[in-house]
Design a protein around this motif. Structure first.
Motif, PDB file in Angstrom:
ATOM      1  N   VAL A 239       0.864  -1.178   0.000  1.00 58.75           N
ATOM      2  CA  VAL A 239       0.000   0.000   0.000  1.00 58.75           C
ATOM      3  C   VAL A 239       0.902   1.231   0.000  1.00 58.75           C
ATOM      4  O   VAL A 239       1.887   1.275   0.738  1.00 58.75           O
ATOM      5  N   LEU A 240       0.575   2.225  -0.807  1.00 61.10           N
ATOM      6  CA  LEU A 240       1.359   3.453  -0.843  1.00 61.10           C
ATOM      7  C   LEU A 240       1.076   4.263   0.420  1.00 61.10           C
ATOM      8  O   LEU A 240      -0.078   4.480   0.788  1.00 61.10           O
ATOM      9  N   SER A 241       2.144   4.674   1.104  1.00 59.97           N
ATOM     10  CA  SER A 241       1.991   5.487   2.311  1.00 59.97           C
ATOM     11  C   SER A 241       2.874   6.722   2.202  1.00 59.97           C
ATOM     12  O   SER A 241       3.822   6.754   1.421  1.00 59.97           O
ATOM     13  N   ARG A 242       2.537   7.726   3.023  1.00 55.53           N
ATOM     14  CA  ARG A 242       3.304   8.976   3.015  1.00 55.53           C
ATOM     15  C   ARG A 242       3.415   9.483   4.445  1.00 55.53           C
ATOM     16  O   ARG A 242       2.421   9.626   5.147  1.00 55.53           O
ATOM     17  N   LEU A 243       4.631   9.738   4.880  1.00 51.82           N
ATOM     18  CA  LEU A 243       4.879  10.396   6.164  1.00 51.82           C
ATOM     19  C   LEU A 243       5.124  11.870   5.895  1.00 51.82           C
ATOM     20  O   LEU A 243       5.817  12.216   4.936  1.00 51.82           O
ATOM     21  N   SER A 244       4.580  12.737   6.744  1.00 53.37           N
ATOM     22  CA  SER A 244       4.769  14.182   6.577  1.00 53.37           C
ATOM     23  C   SER A 244       5.062  14.827   7.926  1.00 53.37           C
ATOM     24  O   SER A 244       4.484  14.444   8.943  1.00 53.37           O
ATOM     25  N   PHE A 245       5.947  15.815   7.884  1.00 54.17           N
ATOM     26  CA  PHE A 245       6.265  16.629   9.056  1.00 54.17           C
ATOM     27  C   PHE A 245       6.312  18.072   8.588  1.00 54.17           C
ATOM     28  O   PHE A 245       6.930  18.376   7.563  1.00 54.17           O
TER      29      PHE A 245
ATOM     30  N   ALA B  51      -0.200   8.903   5.998  1.00 56.01           N
ATOM     31  CA  ALA B  51      -1.356   8.776   5.109  1.00 56.01           C
ATOM     32  C   ALA B  51      -1.208   7.498   4.296  1.00 56.01           C
ATOM     33  O   ALA B  51      -0.097   7.092   3.941  1.00 56.01           O
ATOM     34  N   PHE B  52      -2.340   6.869   4.020  1.00 52.10           N
ATOM     35  CA  PHE B  52      -2.373   5.646   3.228  1.00 52.10           C
ATOM     36  C   PHE B  52      -3.322   5.845   2.062  1.00 52.10           C
ATOM     37  O   PHE B  52      -4.424   6.359   2.235  1.00 52.10           O
ATOM     38  N   ARG B  53      -2.886   5.424   0.891  1.00 50.18           N
ATOM     39  CA  ARG B  53      -3.717   5.570  -0.298  1.00 50.18           C
ATOM     40  C   ARG B  53      -4.671   4.385  -0.395  1.00 50.18           C
ATOM     41  O   ARG B  53      -4.251   3.240  -0.316  1.00 50.18           O
ATOM     42  N   THR B  54      -5.942   4.693  -0.582  1.00 43.31           N
ATOM     43  CA  THR B  54      -6.953   3.641  -0.682  1.00 43.31           C
ATOM     44  C   THR B  54      -7.063   3.165  -2.131  1.00 43.31           C
ATOM     45  O   THR B  54      -6.490   3.764  -3.044  1.00 43.31           O
TER      46      THR B  54
END
Length: 135
Positions: free
Chosen positions: A22-28, A39-42
């Motif tokens: 699953v594609l995920s994104r960490l942000s700061f 965040a996880f892409r559905t």
């Protein structure tokens, strides 16, 4: 990897021991120095986001941490290179395996923007009070 006020890192993670990543994104963001967002892409191309304390990621590198909706467990994976991120809500439960090296690189980039312990120097308390007052 980052701009002057934010760090973003995208990677594939495994959801609930699935073989399909699953594609995920960490942000700061400097404007929210105590928090990170994952965040996880559905399947429909939308993103589901969770925001929690950056300190959870830091502690979770070495020991199980988190008592609420978000928990990080380095002890649940058989592979030391992986960490397990557990997310729970009234709608359900999910666990994700994250690469330790990716998480460490993300945190290092966030430290370049706001070092650990210096969060209060970047936190806009007046802006928060104004935002809360205008609700």
């Amino acid at each position: 990897m980052h701009t002057t006020d934010a760090v973003h890192q995208t990677q594939f993670v495994l959801l609930n021991e699935s073989t399909t990543p699953v594609l995920s994104r960490l942000s700061f963001h400097v404007s929210e120095p105590y928090a990170v967002t994952v965040a996880f892409r559905t399947e429909r191309g939308r993103w589901i986001e969770w925001t929690f304390a950056r300190e959870l990621l830091v502690t979770g590198l070495d020991e199980p941490t988190g008592i609420g909706d978000v928990r990080i467990r380095p002890d649940l994976s058989e592979d030391e290179a992986l960490l397990t991120l557990e997310i729970e809500s009234p709608d359900g439960y999910a666990s994700f395996e994250l690469e330790r090296a990716d998480l460490e690189a993300f945190l290092e980039s966030s430290y370049e923007l706001v070092p650990l312990g210096a969060e209060s120097e970047h936190f806009d308390i007046d802006g928060l009070i104004e935002e809360i007052s205008n609700v």
